[in-house]
Design a protein around this motif. Structure first.
Motif, PDB file in Angstrom:
ATOM      1  N   GLY A 109       7.448  54.510 -11.847  1.00 12.75           N
ATOM      2  CA  GLY A 109       6.115  53.949 -11.829  1.00 12.75           C
ATOM      3  C   GLY A 109       5.484  54.081 -10.452  1.00 12.75           C
ATOM      4  N   GLU A 110       4.181  54.212 -10.445  1.00 15.37           N
ATOM      5  CA  GLU A 110       3.456  54.426  -9.195  1.00 15.37           C
ATOM      6  C   GLU A 110       3.638  53.255  -8.237  1.00 15.37           C
ATOM      7  N   GLN A 111       3.896  53.587  -6.972  1.00 16.54           N
ATOM      8  CA  GLN A 111       3.965  52.584  -5.903  1.00 16.54           C
ATOM      9  C   GLN A 111       2.840  52.894  -4.916  1.00 16.54           C
ATOM     10  N   PRO A 112       1.641  52.392  -5.170  1.00 11.70           N
ATOM     11  CA  PRO A 112       0.482  52.761  -4.346  1.00 11.70           C
ATOM     12  C   PRO A 112       0.556  52.163  -2.946  1.00 11.70           C
ATOM     13  N   THR A 113      -0.074  52.842  -2.007  1.00 13.55           N
ATOM     14  CA  THR A 113      -0.126  52.346  -0.628  1.00 13.55           C
ATOM     15  C   THR A 113      -1.407  51.573  -0.353  1.00 13.55           C
ATOM     16  N   MET A 114      -2.409  51.703  -1.202  1.00  8.71           N
ATOM     17  CA  MET A 114      -3.668  51.009  -0.974  1.00  8.71           C
ATOM     18  C   MET A 114      -3.522  49.528  -1.301  1.00  8.71           C
ATOM     19  N   SER A 115      -4.246  48.705  -0.590  1.00  8.56           N
ATOM     20  CA  SER A 115      -4.175  47.257  -0.780  1.00  8.56           C
ATOM     21  C   SER A 115      -5.223  46.810  -1.792  1.00  8.56           C
ATOM     22  N   GLY A 116      -5.085  45.574  -2.257  1.00 12.85           N
ATOM     23  CA  GLY A 116      -6.078  44.989  -3.134  1.00 12.85           C
ATOM     24  C   GLY A 116      -5.888  45.270  -4.601  1.00 12.85           C
ATOM     25  N   LEU A 117      -4.827  45.985  -4.966  1.00 12.25           N
ATOM     26  CA  LEU A 117      -4.576  46.289  -6.366  1.00 12.25           C
ATOM     27  C   LEU A 117      -3.838  45.151  -7.055  1.00 12.25           C
ATOM     28  N   ILE A 118      -4.076  44.986  -8.334  1.00  8.92           N
ATOM     29  CA  ILE A 118      -3.243  44.121  -9.170  1.00  8.92           C
ATOM     30  C   ILE A 118      -2.216  45.041  -9.818  1.00  8.92           C
ATOM     31  N   LYS A 119      -0.972  44.885  -9.419  1.00  5.34           N
ATOM     32  CA  LYS A 119       0.068  45.856  -9.757  1.00  5.34           C
ATOM     33  C   LYS A 119       0.916  45.337 -10.922  1.00  5.34           C
ATOM     34  N   LEU A 120       0.600  45.808 -12.111  1.00  5.58           N
ATOM     35  CA  LEU A 120       1.293  45.371 -13.320  1.00  5.58           C
ATOM     36  C   LEU A 120       1.937  46.566 -14.021  1.00  5.58           C
ATOM     37  N   ASN A 121       2.499  47.482 -13.231  1.00  7.28           N
ATOM     38  CA  ASN A 121       2.986  48.745 -13.797  1.00  7.28           C
ATOM     39  C   ASN A 121       4.475  48.993 -13.635  1.00  7.28           C
ATOM     40  N   THR A 122       5.196  48.185 -12.873  1.00 10.17           N
ATOM     41  CA  THR A 122       6.611  48.499 -12.645  1.00 10.17           C
ATOM     42  C   THR A 122       7.544  47.305 -12.871  1.00 10.17           C
ATOM     43  N   ASN A 123       7.078  46.305 -13.585  1.00 14.56           N
ATOM     44  CA  ASN A 123       7.923  45.179 -14.011  1.00 14.56           C
ATOM     45  C   ASN A 123       8.581  44.443 -12.857  1.00 14.56           C
ATOM     46  N   GLU A 124       7.883  44.375 -11.725  1.00 21.93           N
ATOM     47  CA  GLU A 124       8.388  43.588 -10.605  1.00 21.93           C
ATOM     48  C   GLU A 124       8.078  42.110 -10.811  1.00 21.93           C
ATOM     49  N   ASN A 125       8.814  41.271 -10.123  1.00 23.13           N
ATOM     50  CA  ASN A 125       8.642  39.825 -10.237  1.00 23.13           C
ATOM     51  C   ASN A 125       7.450  39.391  -9.383  1.00 23.13           C
ATOM     52  N   PRO A 126       6.442  38.740  -9.964  1.00 19.55           N
ATOM     53  CA  PRO A 126       5.256  38.384  -9.181  1.00 19.55           C
ATOM     54  C   PRO A 126       5.503  37.277  -8.171  1.00 19.55           C
ATOM     55  N   TYR A 127       6.631  36.584  -8.282  1.00 19.78           N
ATOM     56  CA  TYR A 127       6.903  35.445  -7.393  1.00 19.78           C
ATOM     57  C   TYR A 127       7.881  35.775  -6.276  1.00 19.78           C
ATOM     58  N   GLY A 128       8.315  37.023  -6.208  1.00 19.26           N
ATOM     59  CA  GLY A 128       9.246  37.382  -5.145  1.00 19.26           C
ATOM     60  C   GLY A 128      10.635  36.858  -5.409  1.00 19.26           C
ATOM     61  N   THR A 129      11.399  36.709  -4.343  1.00 18.92           N
ATOM     62  CA  THR A 129      12.784  36.284  -4.492  1.00 18.92           C
ATOM     63  C   THR A 129      12.992  34.885  -3.940  1.00 18.92           C
ATOM     64  N   SER A 130      14.185  34.381  -4.097  1.00 18.86           N
ATOM     65  CA  SER A 130      14.541  33.051  -3.621  1.00 18.86           C
ATOM     66  C   SER A 130      14.376  32.944  -2.106  1.00 18.86           C
ATOM     67  N   PRO A 131      13.776  31.863  -1.609  1.00 21.38           N
ATOM     68  CA  PRO A 131      13.705  31.675  -0.158  1.00 21.38           C
ATOM     69  C   PRO A 131      15.081  31.662   0.498  1.00 21.38           C
ATOM     70  N   ARG A 132      16.079  31.195  -0.224  1.00 18.49           N
ATOM     71  CA  ARG A 132      17.436  31.212   0.319  1.00 18.49           C
ATOM     72  C   ARG A 132      17.921  32.641   0.542  1.00 18.49           C
ATOM     73  N   ALA A 133      17.505  33.553  -0.334  1.00 17.93           N
ATOM     74  CA  ALA A 133      17.883  34.948  -0.155  1.00 17.93           C
ATOM     75  C   ALA A 133      17.219  35.534   1.086  1.00 17.93           C
ATOM     76  N   LEU A 134      15.958  35.173   1.313  1.00 19.68           N
ATOM     77  CA  LEU A 134      15.254  35.679   2.492  1.00 19.68           C
ATOM     78  C   LEU A 134      15.906  35.178   3.779  1.00 19.68           C
ATOM     79  N   VAL A 135      16.336  33.924   3.780  1.00 20.94           N
ATOM     80  CA  VAL A 135      17.028  33.375   4.950  1.00 20.94           C
ATOM     81  C   VAL A 135      18.347  34.106   5.171  1.00 20.94           C
ATOM     82  N   ALA A 136      19.078  34.334   4.086  1.00 22.55           N
ATOM     83  CA  ALA A 136      20.372  35.008   4.198  1.00 22.55           C
ATOM     84  C   ALA A 136      20.212  36.430   4.725  1.00 22.55           C
TER      85      ALA A 136
END
Length: 352
Positions: free
Chosen positions: A18-45
């Protein structure tokens, strides 16, 4: 093309991501990514792992991560295999377990990496058509074969088969490996992992990319009885002994341990999916019943290509597959409620 290519390269038709565009401002609903990101604990780790130890190789066995996954499912760590995303886990599975004299079976409409792996590894395969309702019919797989792989829930349809049907399939093929690809199972499917102790021919593959929001970290895993996992390890260690780096290991472990975050945000996506389904049906769309973090929908008055182009003009990306039987469908990732509202408003404008 180049005269320096090996003969195999000329015959390959690579998977198209699926397309991974570099332009900003898009609503990206094409690659089944999680809209909420990952666990904050994972980011700390991950941040804490970004230290001087990066000069050292990671654990080639990923033992701690395998222990965490195994504990979650009541299995032994030696029955868990991890890799650089479920795509790599699947690639090793095709290479190690699915190449036999008889053909590999999978649906005609499913994850399009399956035929790509077959061409790469020289695996003879046969596709089994979905029925008129875009569903897998387990009885259609009761035929001679070398192995079977099913995505459950299926992609791109989102439709899941109940665990009882998966077990029937496994019982009907005791002498063939059955791979169940569960990339989307956390959003409403039934995992086949509880069947692993009873069936030595079963491998279940999952990913951290969807429900755990770690698509950018690339972590996937498989669960099966020890002889099948050992086959995957032998292929992995003949290819790359260190598929998961230190940051990926740290983030994946922390993410899997943060069960509250996982459940809360998984439930948000499921609720948004049901809300978006009703909204699209209100606009006249035919929407397949989904157990994934996306919808597969078509409109009787507009082609899929025209709808996708119209959305793109409004800075909204969805996935369109120009393939027989599904060329008028769109696969729409579930975003936040605000993103879904903008999608519905855009559809309303396009349709009127």
């Amino acid at each position: 093309m180049s005269r320096f290519w090996s003969p195999l390269v000329h015959s390959l038709t690579p998977y198209v991501a699926g397309e991974q565009p570099t332009m900003s401002g898009l609503i990206k609903l094409n690659t089944n990514e999680n809209p909420y990101g990952t666990s904050p604990r994972a980011l700390v780790a991950i941040a804490e792992a970004a230290n001087d130890t990066l000069r050292l190789y990671p654990d080639p066995t990923a033992l701690r991560l395998r222990e965490v996954i195994a504990a979650c499912y009541g299995r032994d760590p030696d029955e868990v295999f991890v890799g650089n995303g479920s795509d790599e886990v699947l690639a090793h599975t095709f290479h190690a377990l699915l190449n036999h004299d008889e053909p590999l079976l999978f649906p005609d409409i499913t994850y399009s990496f399956y035929p790509t792996y077959c061409r790469l590894y020289g695996i003879h395969f046969r596709t089994i058509p979905l029925d008129e309702n875009m569903q897998v019919r387990i009885e259609d797989y009761r035929q001679s074969c070398g192995a079977i792989i099913l995505a459950n829930p299926n992609a791109p349809t989102g439709i899941a088969r109940p665990l009882s049907e998966i077990e029937t399939l496994i019982r009907q093929h005791p002498d063939q490996v059955i791979v169940i690809d569960e990339a989307y199972v956390d959003f409403g499917g039934e995992s086949a992992i509880p069947l692993v102790p009873e069936y030595p021919n079963l491998v279940v593959v999952q990913t951290f990319s969807k429900s755990r929001g770690l698509a950018g970290l690339r972590v996937g895993f498989a669960v099966g009885q020890r002889p099948l996992i050992e086959a995957l390890e032998r292929v992995k260690d003949s290819f790359n002994s260190y598929p998961l780096d230190r940051l990926a290991l740290a983030g994946a472990i922390a993410s899997f341990e943060d069960e509250d975050w996982f459940q809360q945000h998984r439930d948000l996506i499921v609720a948004s999916r049901e809300r978006l389904t009703v909204a699209l049906q209100g606009l006249g769309f035919d929407v397949l019943e989904s157990s994934a973090n996306f919808l597969f929908a078509r409109h009787p008055e507009k082609s899929g290509a025209d709808l996708a182009a119209g959305l793109r003009d409004k800075a909204i990306l969805v996935r369109h597959f120009p393939m027989a039987r599904i060329e008028n469908y769109l696969r729409i990732t579930i975003g936040t409620d605000a993103e879904c509202d903008q999608l519905v408003a855009a559809f309303r404008q396009i349709l009127t």
